[in-house]
Scaffold this motif. Structure first.
Motif, PDB file in Angstrom:
ATOM      1  N   GLU A 194      65.708 117.676  22.522  1.00  0.00           N
ATOM      2  CA  GLU A 194      66.556 117.027  23.516  1.00  0.00           C
ATOM      3  C   GLU A 194      67.318 118.064  24.329  1.00  0.00           C
ATOM      4  O   GLU A 194      67.449 117.933  25.550  1.00  0.00           O
ATOM      5  N   THR A 195      67.803 119.093  23.660  1.00  0.00           N
ATOM      6  CA  THR A 195      68.524 120.156  24.363  1.00  0.00           C
ATOM      7  C   THR A 195      67.631 120.814  25.405  1.00  0.00           C
ATOM      8  O   THR A 195      68.039 121.038  26.552  1.00  0.00           O
ATOM      9  N   VAL A 196      66.397 121.113  25.023  1.00  0.00           N
ATOM     10  CA  VAL A 196      65.458 121.741  25.945  1.00  0.00           C
ATOM     11  C   VAL A 196      65.199 120.836  27.151  1.00  0.00           C
ATOM     12  O   VAL A 196      65.190 121.289  28.304  1.00  0.00           O
ATOM     13  N   GLU A 197      65.006 119.551  26.903  1.00  0.00           N
ATOM     14  CA  GLU A 197      64.741 118.605  27.995  1.00  0.00           C
ATOM     15  C   GLU A 197      65.920 118.532  28.956  1.00  0.00           C
ATOM     16  O   GLU A 197      65.741 118.510  30.185  1.00  0.00           O
ATOM     17  N   LEU A 198      67.131 118.492  28.416  1.00  0.00           N
ATOM     18  CA  LEU A 198      68.316 118.415  29.263  1.00  0.00           C
ATOM     19  C   LEU A 198      68.500 119.690  30.079  1.00  0.00           C
ATOM     20  O   LEU A 198      68.852 119.644  31.264  1.00  0.00           O
ATOM     21  N   MET A 199      68.254 120.831  29.453  1.00  0.00           N
ATOM     22  CA  MET A 199      68.365 122.093  30.184  1.00  0.00           C
ATOM     23  C   MET A 199      67.316 122.173  31.291  1.00  0.00           C
ATOM     24  O   MET A 199      67.588 122.627  32.405  1.00  0.00           O
ATOM     25  N   GLN A 200      66.117 121.721  30.995  1.00  0.00           N
ATOM     26  CA  GLN A 200      65.059 121.721  32.009  1.00  0.00           C
ATOM     27  C   GLN A 200      65.378 120.755  33.139  1.00  0.00           C
ATOM     28  O   GLN A 200      64.954 120.964  34.276  1.00  0.00           O
ATOM     29  N   ALA A 201      66.149 119.701  32.827  1.00  0.00           N
ATOM     30  CA  ALA A 201      66.536 118.728  33.845  1.00  0.00           C
ATOM     31  C   ALA A 201      67.693 119.228  34.699  1.00  0.00           C
ATOM     32  O   ALA A 201      68.033 118.586  35.701  1.00  0.00           O
ATOM     33  N   GLY A 202      68.309 120.358  34.294  1.00  0.00           N
ATOM     34  CA  GLY A 202      69.367 120.922  35.129  1.00  0.00           C
ATOM     35  C   GLY A 202      70.729 121.048  34.486  1.00  0.00           C
ATOM     36  O   GLY A 202      71.690 121.443  35.147  1.00  0.00           O
ATOM     37  N   ALA A 203      70.842 120.720  33.195  1.00  0.00           N
ATOM     38  CA  ALA A 203      72.130 120.876  32.508  1.00  0.00           C
ATOM     39  C   ALA A 203      72.467 122.355  32.376  1.00  0.00           C
ATOM     40  O   ALA A 203      71.598 123.176  32.091  1.00  0.00           O
ATOM     41  N   ASP A 204      73.737 122.693  32.568  1.00  0.00           N
ATOM     42  CA  ASP A 204      74.168 124.080  32.382  1.00  0.00           C
ATOM     43  C   ASP A 204      74.449 124.374  30.919  1.00  0.00           C
ATOM     44  O   ASP A 204      74.197 125.486  30.452  1.00  0.00           O
ATOM     45  N   GLN A 205      74.995 123.382  30.208  1.00  0.00           N
ATOM     46  CA  GLN A 205      75.212 123.517  28.775  1.00  0.00           C
ATOM     47  C   GLN A 205      75.014 122.152  28.124  1.00  0.00           C
ATOM     48  O   GLN A 205      75.324 121.120  28.720  1.00  0.00           O
ATOM     49  N   VAL A 206      74.488 122.166  26.894  1.00  0.00           N
ATOM     50  CA  VAL A 206      74.369 120.959  26.083  1.00  0.00           C
ATOM     51  C   VAL A 206      75.193 121.209  24.824  1.00  0.00           C
ATOM     52  O   VAL A 206      74.912 122.135  24.060  1.00  0.00           O
ATOM     53  N   LEU A 207      76.221 120.396  24.614  1.00  0.00           N
ATOM     54  CA  LEU A 207      77.181 120.606  23.531  1.00  0.00           C
ATOM     55  C   LEU A 207      77.135 119.439  22.557  1.00  0.00           C
ATOM     56  O   LEU A 207      77.055 118.280  22.968  1.00  0.00           O
ATOM     57  N   VAL A 208      77.183 119.757  21.272  1.00  0.00           N
ATOM     58  CA  VAL A 208      77.073 118.742  20.228  1.00  0.00           C
ATOM     59  C   VAL A 208      78.465 118.298  19.782  1.00  0.00           C
ATOM     60  O   VAL A 208      79.325 119.125  19.475  1.00  0.00           O
ATOM     61  N   LYS A 209      78.684 116.974  19.796  1.00  0.00           N
ATOM     62  CA  LYS A 209      79.935 116.410  19.270  1.00  0.00           C
ATOM     63  C   LYS A 209      79.817 116.213  17.754  1.00  0.00           C
ATOM     64  O   LYS A 209      78.714 115.976  17.253  1.00  0.00           O
ATOM     65  N   PRO A 210      80.947 116.293  17.015  1.00  0.00           N
ATOM     66  CA  PRO A 210      82.289 116.520  17.538  1.00  0.00           C
ATOM     67  C   PRO A 210      82.488 117.973  17.971  1.00  0.00           C
ATOM     68  O   PRO A 210      81.984 118.888  17.318  1.00  0.00           O
ATOM     69  N   MET A 211      83.209 118.138  19.082  1.00  0.00           N
ATOM     70  CA  MET A 211      83.429 119.451  19.672  1.00  0.00           C
ATOM     71  C   MET A 211      84.896 119.796  19.556  1.00  0.00           C
ATOM     72  O   MET A 211      85.767 118.956  19.796  1.00  0.00           O
ATOM     73  N   VAL A 212      85.205 121.024  19.166  1.00  0.00           N
ATOM     74  CA  VAL A 212      86.593 121.468  19.113  1.00  0.00           C
ATOM     75  C   VAL A 212      87.143 121.502  20.541  1.00  0.00           C
ATOM     76  O   VAL A 212      86.561 122.153  21.419  1.00  0.00           O
ATOM     77  N   ILE A 213      88.230 120.784  20.771  1.00  0.00           N
ATOM     78  CA  ILE A 213      88.777 120.650  22.120  1.00  0.00           C
ATOM     79  C   ILE A 213      89.091 122.009  22.736  1.00  0.00           C
ATOM     80  O   ILE A 213      88.767 122.271  23.909  1.00  0.00           O
ATOM     81  N   ALA A 214      89.713 122.902  21.971  1.00  0.00           N
ATOM     82  CA  ALA A 214      90.083 124.216  22.502  1.00  0.00           C
ATOM     83  C   ALA A 214      88.848 124.995  22.965  1.00  0.00           C
ATOM     84  O   ALA A 214      88.872 125.683  23.992  1.00  0.00           O
ATOM     85  N   GLU A 215      87.759 124.877  22.202  1.00  0.00           N
ATOM     86  CA  GLU A 215      86.527 125.570  22.593  1.00  0.00           C
ATOM     87  C   GLU A 215      85.956 124.962  23.862  1.00  0.00           C
ATOM     88  O   GLU A 215      85.462 125.674  24.749  1.00  0.00           O
TER      89      GLU A 215
END
Length: 234
Positions: A81-102
Protein backbone atom coordinates in the motif's frame (compact mmCIF):
# COMPACT_ATOMS: atom_id res chain seq x y z
CA UNK A 1 -5.92 18.29 7.09
CA UNK A 2 -8.53 15.81 5.82
CA UNK A 3 -9.59 13.28 8.44
CA UNK A 4 -12.68 12.24 10.36
CA UNK A 5 -10.57 10.88 13.22
CA UNK A 6 -11.40 13.45 15.90
CA UNK A 7 -9.14 11.92 18.54
CA UNK A 8 -6.12 12.36 16.27
CA UNK A 9 -7.10 15.54 14.43
CA UNK A 10 -7.68 17.80 17.41
CA UNK A 11 -4.31 17.32 19.16
CA UNK A 12 -2.45 17.48 15.83
CA UNK A 13 -4.25 20.68 14.85
CA UNK A 14 -3.47 22.25 18.23
CA UNK A 15 0.20 21.24 18.04
CA UNK A 16 0.60 22.54 14.49
CA UNK A 17 -0.99 25.86 15.36
CA UNK A 18 1.25 26.14 18.43
CA UNK A 19 4.19 25.68 16.06
CA UNK A 20 2.93 28.54 13.88
CA UNK A 21 1.24 26.53 11.12
CA UNK A 22 -2.38 27.56 10.47
CA UNK A 23 -4.65 24.54 9.89
CA UNK A 24 -7.88 24.08 7.95
CA UNK A 25 -9.70 20.80 8.54
CA UNK A 26 -12.11 18.80 6.40
CA UNK A 27 -13.70 15.45 7.25
CA UNK A 28 -14.41 13.91 3.83
CA UNK A 29 -13.06 13.58 0.31
CA UNK A 30 -15.50 16.11 -1.13
CA UNK A 31 -15.13 18.76 1.55
CA UNK A 32 -11.36 18.32 1.48
CA UNK A 33 -11.14 18.88 -2.28
CA UNK A 34 -13.47 21.86 -2.04
CA UNK A 35 -11.37 23.42 0.71
CA UNK A 36 -8.12 22.81 -1.22
CA UNK A 37 -9.64 24.49 -4.28
CA UNK A 38 -10.88 27.53 -2.35
CA UNK A 39 -7.76 28.02 -0.21
CA UNK A 40 -4.72 26.40 -1.89
CA UNK A 41 -2.75 24.71 0.91
CA UNK A 42 1.00 24.62 1.56
CA UNK A 43 0.74 20.96 2.61
CA UNK A 44 -2.05 18.37 2.85
CA UNK A 45 -2.42 15.66 5.51
CA UNK A 46 -5.06 13.13 4.44
CA UNK A 47 -6.35 9.99 6.11
CA UNK A 48 -6.29 6.83 3.99
CA UNK A 49 -9.89 6.07 5.00
CA UNK A 50 -12.60 8.74 4.87
CA UNK A 51 -16.41 8.50 5.23
CA UNK A 52 -17.11 9.02 1.53
CA UNK A 53 -14.11 7.27 0.00
CA UNK A 54 -10.39 6.52 0.24
CA UNK A 55 -7.81 9.23 0.79
CA UNK A 56 -6.22 8.01 -2.43
CA UNK A 57 -9.06 9.81 -4.25
CA UNK A 58 -7.93 13.12 -2.73
CA UNK A 59 -4.34 12.40 -3.75
CA UNK A 60 -5.33 11.47 -7.28
CA UNK A 61 -7.44 14.62 -7.77
CA UNK A 62 -4.79 16.91 -6.30
CA UNK A 63 -2.11 15.49 -8.57
CA UNK A 64 -4.10 16.44 -11.65
CA UNK A 65 -2.99 20.07 -11.27
CA UNK A 66 -0.98 20.50 -8.07
CA UNK A 67 2.44 19.61 -6.67
CA UNK A 68 1.47 20.45 -3.08
CA UNK A 69 3.16 18.08 -0.58
CA UNK A 70 0.75 15.34 0.58
CA UNK A 71 1.18 13.19 3.70
CA UNK A 72 -1.09 10.12 3.80
CA UNK A 73 -2.00 8.57 7.16
CA UNK A 74 -2.82 4.86 7.28
CA UNK A 75 -3.61 2.39 10.05
CA UNK A 76 -2.13 -0.51 8.08
CA UNK A 77 1.62 -0.99 7.83
CA UNK A 78 1.50 -2.76 4.48
CA UNK A 79 4.50 -2.20 2.17
CA UNK A 80 2.43 -2.76 -0.97
CA UNK A 81 0.00 0.00 0.00
CA UNK A 82 2.85 2.37 0.81
CA UNK A 83 4.42 1.75 -2.59
CA UNK A 84 1.11 2.34 -4.37
CA UNK A 85 0.50 5.61 -2.52
CA UNK A 86 4.02 6.85 -3.22
CA UNK A 87 3.65 5.97 -6.89
CA UNK A 88 0.34 7.87 -6.90
CA UNK A 89 2.15 10.99 -5.70
CA UNK A 90 2.25 10.87 -1.89
CA UNK A 91 5.29 12.58 -0.39
CA UNK A 92 5.13 10.52 2.80
CA UNK A 93 3.01 7.60 4.03
CA UNK A 94 2.79 7.52 7.84
CA UNK A 95 1.38 4.74 10.00
CA UNK A 96 -1.00 5.58 12.86
CA UNK A 97 -0.83 5.86 15.76
CA UNK A 98 1.71 8.61 15.11
CA UNK A 99 3.56 10.57 17.78
CA UNK A 100 2.20 14.11 17.46
CA UNK A 101 5.59 15.77 18.07
CA UNK A 102 7.17 13.69 15.30
CA UNK A 103 4.32 14.54 12.93
CA UNK A 104 4.73 18.26 13.60
CA UNK A 105 8.49 17.98 13.05
CA UNK A 106 8.01 16.17 9.73
CA UNK A 107 5.49 18.75 8.52
CA UNK A 108 7.70 21.64 9.60
CA UNK A 109 10.71 20.18 7.79
CA UNK A 110 8.74 19.67 4.58
CA UNK A 111 7.31 23.19 4.70
CA UNK A 112 10.79 24.66 5.16
CA UNK A 113 11.97 22.84 2.04
CA UNK A 114 8.95 24.09 0.13
CA UNK A 115 9.65 27.68 1.13
CA UNK A 116 12.96 27.56 -0.76
CA UNK A 117 10.91 27.17 -3.94
CA UNK A 118 9.01 30.41 -3.29
CA UNK A 119 10.00 33.99 -4.09
CA UNK A 120 9.11 36.67 -1.56
CA UNK A 121 8.31 39.89 -3.37
CA UNK A 122 7.26 42.35 -0.71
CA UNK A 123 5.19 42.52 2.47
CA UNK A 124 3.56 39.12 2.22
CA UNK A 125 3.29 38.91 -1.60
CA UNK A 126 4.74 35.55 -2.63
CA UNK A 127 5.17 33.85 -6.00
CA UNK A 128 5.20 30.03 -5.98
CA UNK A 129 6.31 29.05 -9.52
CA UNK A 130 6.09 25.29 -9.00
CA UNK A 131 2.60 25.59 -7.49
CA UNK A 132 1.40 28.04 -10.17
CA UNK A 133 0.25 30.36 -7.42
CA UNK A 134 0.67 33.89 -6.12
CA UNK A 135 -0.42 34.64 -2.56
CA UNK A 136 -0.74 37.77 -0.46
CA UNK A 137 -0.47 37.22 3.29
CA UNK A 138 -1.47 33.60 2.73
CA UNK A 139 -4.47 34.30 0.49
CA UNK A 140 -4.40 33.50 -3.27
CA UNK A 141 -4.41 36.45 -5.67
CA UNK A 142 -6.81 36.04 -8.62
CA UNK A 143 -4.11 36.06 -11.32
CA UNK A 144 -4.28 34.28 -14.65
CA UNK A 145 -1.50 31.99 -15.81
CA UNK A 146 0.01 34.72 -18.02
CA UNK A 147 -0.16 37.31 -15.23
CA UNK A 148 1.64 34.92 -12.86
CA UNK A 149 4.32 34.26 -15.46
CA UNK A 150 4.72 37.96 -16.16
CA UNK A 151 5.19 38.74 -12.48
CA UNK A 152 7.71 35.89 -12.14
CA UNK A 153 9.76 37.06 -15.12
CA UNK A 154 10.03 40.59 -13.71
CA UNK A 155 10.89 39.24 -10.26
CA UNK A 156 13.73 37.15 -11.67
CA UNK A 157 15.28 40.35 -13.06
CA UNK A 158 14.81 42.93 -10.31
CA UNK A 159 16.26 46.34 -11.35
CA UNK A 160 16.67 45.10 -14.94
CA UNK A 161 14.19 46.79 -17.30
CA UNK A 162 12.74 44.37 -19.84
CA UNK A 163 11.39 45.36 -23.23
CA UNK A 164 8.03 44.08 -24.35
CA UNK A 165 9.65 41.89 -27.00
CA UNK A 166 12.02 40.42 -24.40
CA UNK A 167 9.08 39.60 -22.15
CA UNK A 168 7.25 37.96 -25.06
CA UNK A 169 10.29 35.77 -25.74
CA UNK A 170 10.42 34.78 -22.04
CA UNK A 171 6.71 33.90 -21.88
CA UNK A 172 6.37 32.17 -25.25
CA UNK A 173 9.85 31.08 -26.43
CA UNK A 174 8.47 28.39 -28.72
CA UNK A 175 6.36 30.75 -30.82
CA UNK A 176 6.84 33.73 -33.10
CA UNK A 177 5.25 36.75 -31.49
CA UNK A 178 7.04 39.61 -33.19
CA UNK A 179 3.75 41.38 -33.85
CA UNK A 180 2.18 40.68 -30.48
CA UNK A 181 4.29 42.79 -28.13
CA UNK A 182 1.26 44.98 -27.40
CA UNK A 183 -0.39 41.95 -25.82
CA UNK A 184 2.00 42.48 -22.89
CA UNK A 185 0.50 45.92 -22.22
CA UNK A 186 -2.97 44.40 -21.88
CA UNK A 187 -1.76 41.76 -19.42
CA UNK A 188 0.22 44.38 -17.51
CA UNK A 189 -2.88 46.54 -17.09
CA UNK A 190 -4.89 43.73 -15.53
CA UNK A 191 -1.93 42.56 -13.42
CA UNK A 192 -1.46 46.03 -11.96
CA UNK A 193 -5.17 46.32 -11.28
CA UNK A 194 -5.12 43.08 -9.30
CA UNK A 195 -2.00 44.11 -7.39
CA UNK A 196 -3.91 47.28 -6.58
CA UNK A 197 -6.41 45.15 -4.65
CA UNK A 198 -3.69 44.75 -2.02
CA UNK A 199 -2.23 48.26 -2.43
CA UNK A 200 0.78 47.07 -4.45
CA UNK A 201 -0.08 48.76 -7.74
CA UNK A 202 3.24 50.64 -7.58
CA UNK A 203 5.32 47.46 -7.55
CA UNK A 204 5.87 47.44 -11.34
CA UNK A 205 7.38 50.53 -12.97
CA UNK A 206 6.99 51.53 -16.62
CA UNK A 207 10.28 52.55 -18.24
CA UNK A 208 9.50 54.93 -21.09
CA UNK A 209 10.47 53.62 -24.53
CA UNK A 210 11.85 50.45 -22.92
CA UNK A 211 9.29 48.33 -21.07
CA UNK A 212 8.77 47.33 -17.46
CA UNK A 213 10.78 46.67 -14.32
CA UNK A 214 10.40 45.79 -10.66
CA UNK A 215 12.86 47.91 -8.70
CA UNK A 216 14.30 46.87 -5.36
CA UNK A 217 13.78 50.41 -4.08
CA UNK A 218 10.06 50.18 -4.86
CA UNK A 219 9.81 46.90 -3.01
CA UNK A 220 11.57 48.38 0.02
CA UNK A 221 9.47 51.54 0.07
CA UNK A 222 6.04 49.94 -0.19
CA UNK A 223 4.01 50.43 2.95
CA UNK A 224 2.77 47.42 4.91
CA UNK A 225 -0.72 46.75 3.50
CA UNK A 226 -3.70 45.56 5.52
CA UNK A 227 -4.79 41.94 5.57
CA UNK A 228 -7.24 41.38 2.72
CA UNK A 229 -8.99 38.07 2.05
CA UNK A 230 -9.07 37.15 -1.61
CA UNK A 231 -10.38 34.18 -3.56
CA UNK A 232 -8.51 32.59 -6.47
CA UNK A 233 -10.53 33.24 -9.65
CA UNK A 234 -8.15 31.73 -12.16
Amino acid sequence: MITSDQSFAEPLKAALEDAGHPVQRATSVMTGLTLAREVPPSLVVVDAVLPDGPGRDVLRRLRLNSTVPVFVLTACDVPEETVELMQAGADQVLVKPMVIAEMVARIGARLRRSQHQAHLLSHGLVVWPQRHLVTFQGYPLPLTKTERQLLTVLLQRVDQPLSRSAIVRELWPEKEHSRQSNVIDAHMTTLRAKLGLVHLQGLITTVRRVGYVIRQASMDELMEPPVIALEDQD
